[in-house]
Write an enzyme that holds these catalytic residues in place. Structure first.
Site, short mmCIF file in Angstrom:
data_model
loop_
_atom_site.label_atom_id
_atom_site.label_comp_id
_atom_site.label_asym_id
_atom_site.label_seq_id
_atom_site.Cartn_x
_atom_site.Cartn_y
_atom_site.Cartn_z
N HIS A 76 5.49 -6.67 10.23
CA HIS A 76 6.41 -5.54 10.40
C HIS A 76 5.69 -4.46 11.20
CE1 HIS A 76 9.86 -3.06 9.11
NE2 HIS A 76 8.98 -2.07 8.96
N MET A 108 16.53 1.26 3.90
CA MET A 108 15.30 2.02 3.64
C MET A 108 15.28 2.46 2.18
SD MET A 108 13.49 2.05 6.39
CE MET A 108 12.20 3.09 5.68
N MET A 123 7.28 4.68 15.75
CA MET A 123 7.76 6.05 15.45
C MET A 123 7.47 6.94 16.64
SD MET A 123 6.43 6.50 11.57
CE MET A 123 6.46 5.18 10.36
N GLY A 135 7.92 1.60 -0.28
CA GLY A 135 7.56 1.60 -1.70
C GLY A 135 7.71 0.26 -2.38
N SER A 157 3.56 -4.55 6.52
CA SER A 157 3.69 -3.49 7.53
C SER A 157 2.32 -3.07 8.01
CB SER A 157 4.41 -2.28 6.93
OG SER A 157 4.26 -1.19 7.80
N ASP A 173 5.97 -0.79 12.75
CA ASP A 173 6.72 0.47 12.68
C ASP A 173 6.48 1.30 13.94
OD1 ASP A 173 8.03 0.45 10.06
OD2 ASP A 173 5.99 0.33 9.28
N HIS A 219 10.40 -2.39 13.83
CA HIS A 219 11.29 -1.41 13.20
C HIS A 219 11.20 -0.13 14.01
CE1 HIS A 219 11.99 1.29 9.37
NE2 HIS A 219 12.98 1.39 10.23
N ASP A 236 12.58 -1.77 2.73
CA ASP A 236 11.36 -1.22 3.32
C ASP A 236 11.08 0.15 2.72
OD1 ASP A 236 9.28 -0.44 4.98
OD2 ASP A 236 10.50 -0.27 6.79
N MET A 291 11.86 3.44 14.70
CA MET A 291 12.28 4.74 14.17
C MET A 291 12.17 5.73 15.32
SD MET A 291 10.39 4.28 10.53
CE MET A 291 9.40 2.98 11.22
C1 DX5 Z 1 8.11 3.83 6.57
C2 DX5 Z 1 7.95 2.50 7.25
C3 DX5 Z 1 7.50 1.42 6.35
C4 DX5 Z 1 6.14 1.65 5.74
C5 DX5 Z 1 6.17 1.07 4.38
O1 DX5 Z 1 8.86 4.67 7.34
O2 DX5 Z 1 9.19 2.08 7.81
O3 DX5 Z 1 7.55 0.14 6.97
O4 DX5 Z 1 5.09 1.06 6.45
O5 DX5 Z 1 4.97 1.37 3.73
P1 DX5 Z 1 4.84 1.22 2.14
O6 DX5 Z 1 5.09 -0.24 1.83
O7 DX5 Z 1 3.46 1.65 1.88
O8 DX5 Z 1 5.89 2.11 1.53
ZN ZN Z 2 9.31 -0.02 8.50
#
Ligand code: DX5
Ligand code: ZN
Length: 224
Positions: free
Chosen positions: A31, A135, A35, A175, A8, A33, A64, A173, A66
């Protein structure tokens, strides 16, 4: 289905995205993200950055979203060059119509579930999708702690996929790291997003290889 590792770029240096993409050569997808500060309390990037990034790397982009109103905005990400577009079911007005539109435009269609959203109401929608994203943190930020309580949902989703004989990728996705990836793989995930575990490593490409080996050793190709 073999293991795929999708770093990501949320944890990468946004001023050097092209170089950061090259730093994870060997990754299956990047990946990305997106937002909007409405669906989640954070703001990242949009269509113009995806367009530029898709020209700057050969690694396909896994976007992704969001965001609110994905029905309106998701098709533009396909046009911007994304190979896979994930919308959140909590935000979509017409998920079937949206998945069909994403596919018709030539990308893989994927649907995401926040931690408190159950998979069961969506069983009949699964054939419309190429990937389902579970998630394992509340969406919005990288570097959060993996939610172990999502493992039963991953397991139940894998059972649904197998029961229907679907070729549907199951992505996790949030942690995902050396400490948690084996549990995800054992539960039936086959596509792993990792932000801080990859870009926080001294050698991000090596972190991708190590995560892949760990997941493959425990994964869905092996008897469970
Ligand atoms: C969180 C994102 C993830 C994030 C994951 O909302 O969708 O893709 O980048 O980051 P880590 O792997 O550090 O949890
Ligand atoms: Zn993500």
């Amino acid at each position: 289905m073999s293991v795929q590792i999708n770093p990501s770029i949320l944890s990468a240096d946004f001023a050097r995205l092209a170089e950061e993409a090259k730093a994870v050569q060997g990754a299956d997808w990047l990946h990305v993200d997106v937002m909007d500060n409405h669906f989640v309390p954070n703001l990242t990037l949009g269509v113009p950055v995806v367009e530029s990034l898709s020209r700057a790397t050969d690694t396909p982009l896994d976007c992704h979203l969001m965001i609110e109103a994905p029905d309106r905005w998701a098709p533009a990400y396909v046009e911007a060059g994304a190979g896979s577009v994930t919308f959140h079911v909590e935000a979509a007005a017409a998920p079937v119509r949206l998945a069909r539109e994403i596919r018709a435009k030539g990308a893989r269609a994927s649907m995401a579930l926040k931690p408190a959203t159950a998979i069961e109401p969506y069983e009949d929608l699964l054939p419309e999708l190429d990937m389902l994203l579970i998630m394992t943190v509340e969406p919005g930020f990288g570097g959060q702690a993996f939610l172990d309580i999502m493992l039963p949902k991953i397991r139940r989703t894998r059972q649904l996929i197998d029961r229907h004989g679907l070729d549907l990728w199951l992505q996790v996705d949030g942690g995902v790291s050396a400490e948690t990836i084996e549990r995800c793989a054992e539960a039936g995930a086959d596509v792993f997003v990792a932000g801080s575990a990859v870009y926080g490593a001294d050698d991000p490409a090596m972190a991708v290889r190590a995560l892949r080996e760990q997941a493959a050793a425990k994964g869905v190709d092996r008897p469970r």
